[in-house]
Write an enzyme that holds these catalytic residues in place. Structure first.
Site, PDB file in Angstrom:
ATOM      1  N   VAL A 297     -12.745 -21.044  10.141  1.00 34.42           N
ATOM      2  CA  VAL A 297     -14.299 -20.980   9.410  1.00 34.42           C
ATOM      3  C   VAL A 297     -14.853 -20.265  10.754  1.00 34.42           C
ATOM      4  O   VAL A 297     -14.657 -20.221  11.875  1.00 34.42           O
ATOM      5  CB  VAL A 297     -14.803 -22.150   9.363  1.00 34.42           C
ATOM      6  CG1 VAL A 297     -14.063 -22.769   7.884  1.00 34.42           C
ATOM      7  CG2 VAL A 297     -14.904 -23.092  10.509  1.00 34.42           C
ATOM      8  N   SER A 298     -15.838 -19.409   9.904  1.00 35.66           N
ATOM      9  CA  SER A 298     -16.753 -18.554  10.794  1.00 35.66           C
ATOM     10  C   SER A 298     -16.026 -17.417  11.872  1.00 35.66           C
ATOM     11  O   SER A 298     -15.366 -16.721  11.053  1.00 35.66           O
ATOM     12  CB  SER A 298     -17.776 -19.331  11.740  1.00 35.66           C
ATOM     13  OG  SER A 298     -18.812 -18.840  12.137  1.00 35.66           O
ATOM     14  N   ASN A 299     -16.181 -17.480  13.129  1.00 34.81           N
ATOM     15  CA  ASN A 299     -15.223 -16.446  13.802  1.00 34.81           C
ATOM     16  C   ASN A 299     -13.844 -16.819  13.742  1.00 34.81           C
ATOM     17  O   ASN A 299     -13.105 -16.226  13.636  1.00 34.81           O
ATOM     18  CB  ASN A 299     -16.030 -16.826  15.289  1.00 34.81           C
ATOM     19  CG  ASN A 299     -17.100 -16.144  15.638  1.00 34.81           C
ATOM     20  OD1 ASN A 299     -17.706 -15.423  14.881  1.00 34.81           O
ATOM     21  ND2 ASN A 299     -17.603 -16.263  16.674  1.00 34.81           N
TER      22      ASN A 299
END
Length: 582
Positions: A245-247
């Site tokens: 998730v995200s980065n």
């Protein structure tokens, strides 16, 4: 990206056992221990043991990512916190040519079955340490009897005290000497605190995909050691699923570019990716750092925290300063706020994303992110930031000396991007409403000069490329994401991938913003739903397809779930889409 599958050399191998009251998933804390607002104390506050450092790191990582509040659904509706006994293997890996290593770690549960071998591969979200994806990949993978391989993708919480010359060893304990997780180069004469994402000199984002691939390769080698009679473990005989998730989601999509059948499927949640030819996220972040304190005054009923009454005076001041320099127009605050809002809208930010961005604005995340990424993109050493920013131990904006007790907890609790955990961000001109520093950060994208060219070259290296053909991918993104806006990332990546012939499903989730952990606040859970349930559902559907190809893959979906407010989460509220039938 060309095939980068040459087998890397992993250094400082460690193997530890985690059973009884110290399992792989929660370090023996269980759900109640993870919910506790107070971390387990170190017996000697300045000198934690490796086990104490690990337990607190797992506690901190869970609390920073997941909504663990009673009634929130974690452990009941989705995910699990059931104890998972087993072994951990950890080491340092290095991208060819990199100055600094990245951490890799593999959790092998006792439930692992070599006859049904599987490996979940993940990268930490944000800039978090090695346990940063435990609540996502660990929760799902260990429950399915899979080994789980992690990387901090060249960031993480290996902070270094430049004055005391203290960093962190492989086991997370502080030390002055030995093989440290991060020991900065080229910082002669610098003072304060250095950390790997900003000061490694390696531009880690450009290599996120290769970090993930090395984690996969380390996972296979760890399984060879764990089950020598069943070796070798290879991508051909071991099911591999990448998730983040995200980065971490960005790392997953960068790994999708790499040639070779390394992964059987990928799930990327709210991925931070910039598509070549479109403005990068750095462009938006530096705009947001300048404009959003003013722009938010044009929107009523913002989520709290932060409390709007407390942030309004700073917003009014920012509008006035921006107006005085011609960066917004209008004769009064109301008109100036609308001008700032319109500029962000023209850049592609929706009003729901702007509304959710109030959190990042109120807690100064835009500036912290812009400072860190500018340093990373340009490969600047500690004390050499092109806009004069530095990091130091301190409190309430006042620099000082880190106490051994504060320093000892950095590896376990720090997010990988200060400020926080006793480390502050110092502006070169702190008395000027931050504007000169923010304008400098912005100019690194918009203006010419050696520093700007250096930073922009680093940004270009981090741009995502299309995935290899035939690889099943699910991309999931909250429509209200205010930190990694969907319009600037996933909405651009999915067409790029499809034009290259990718097998990709795209789930857009209404009423979902970036941080599930914010649902601990009543006002957030009245407005928003968690994103992690959709990560687990996508992994379930992809896994079922890999188990039985007659079961269809996940399909595109616009999901319209209902926030739970103060009632317990019910599965029907999430509106999980079904896979296609075949």
């Amino acid at each position: 990206m060309s095939n980068t599958g040459a087998t890397p050399v992993f250094e400082q191998w460690r193997e530890t056992e985690h059973r009884g009251n110290d399992d792989l998933l929660t370090a023996g804390l269980g759900l109640e221990g993870l919910r506790s607002g107070t971390a387990a104390a170190f017996a000697s506050p300045a000198s934690p043991t490796a086990g104490e450092a690990r337990r607190r790191a797992i506690w901190s990582s869970w609390r920073g990512i997941a909504d663990l509040t009673p009634g929130g659904g974690f452990g009941d509706v989705y995910g699990t916190v059931q104890p998972s006994p087993g072994r951990e293997f950890s080491a340092y890996a290095r991208i060819p040519g990199a100055r600094q290593p990245h951490r890799v770690l593999v959790q092998v549960p006792d439930s692992f079955d070599p006859s049904r071998r599987c490996l979940v591969v993940t990268a930490s979200s944000g800039s978090r340490g090695i346990y940063g994806a435990t609540s996502v990949a660990g929760s799902w993978g260990l429950a399915h009897g899979c080994a789980v391989a992690y990387t901090d993708k060249g960031a993480g919480s290996d902070y270094y005290d430049l004055d005391a010359k203290v960093g962190f060893q492989a086991d997370g304990t502080p030390a002055k000497r030995g093989t440290l997780g991060f020991a900065p180069e080229g910082g002669a004469g610098a003072h304060g605190v250095a950390f790997k994402h900003a000061h490694s000199g390696d531009n880690p984002e450009a290599d996120w995909g290769r970090h993930l691939l090395q984690a996969l390769q380390f996972g296979l080698q760890a399984l060879d050691r764990a089950y020598p009679r069943s070796a070798p473990f290879t991508p051909a005989n071991t099911r591999t699923l990448g998730v983040g998730v995200s980065n971490g989601g960005g790392a997953v999509l960068r790994a999708a570019e790499i040639e070779g059948d390394w992964f059987d499927g990928l799930v990327a949640g709210e991925p931070n990716v910039s598509v070549a030819g479109a403005p990068p996220l750095y462009d938006f972040v530096t705009q947001a750092a300048l404009l959003m304190p003013c722009a938010l005054l044009a929107i009523d009923d913002l989520p709290q925290p932060p409390v709007q009454a407390q942030t309004r005076p700073a917003g009014i001041q920012r509008c006035a300063v921006l107006a005085s320099t011609g960066q917004v127009q209008g004769a009064d605050t109301e008109a100036q706020a609308r001008s700032a809002w319109q500029q962000l809208a023209n850049a592609g930010l929706s009003e729901p994303a702007l509304r959710a961005g109030a959190f990042s604005t109120g807690f100064d995340l835009w500036r912290a992110i812009a400072v860190t990424y500018a340093s990373a993109y340009g490969g600047y050493a500690a004390g050499k930031h092109p806009c004069g920013y530095t990091f130091a131990a301190g409190h309430d904006g006042r620099p000082g000396i880190a106490t051994p007790e504060v320093r000892a907890a950095w590896w376990s609790e720090a997010s990988g991007i200060p400020p926080g955990n006793g480390v502050i961000l110092l502006d070169g001109d702190p008395a000027a409403d931050q504007l000169p520093g923010l304008a400098c950060l912005r100019s690194l994208w918009t203006h010419d000069g050696a520093a700007a060219e250096r930073v922009r070259a680093g940004i270009a290296r981090a741009a995502v490329n299309p995935p290899r053909s035939g690889l099943p991918i699910v991309v999931i993104h909250g429509i209200d994401d205010g930190l990694v806006p969907i319009s600037m990332t996933s909405d651009r990546y999915v067409p790029l991938a499809r034009n290259a012939g990718a097998r990709i499903a795209y789930w857009r989730v209404a009423n979902a913003q970036h941080f599930d952990s914010l649902l601990a606040f009543p006002d957030y859970r009245k407005r928003y739903v968690p994103l992690l349930p959709y990560m687990f559902a996508a992994m379930d559907q992809l896994w079922e397809h890999l188990e039985d190809p007659t079961r269809g893959l996940p399909q595109d979906a616009l999901i319209t779930p209902t926030p739970r407010a103060e009632a317990p989460m019910q599965p029907a509220q999430l509106s999980i889409p079904a896979a296609s039938s075949r």
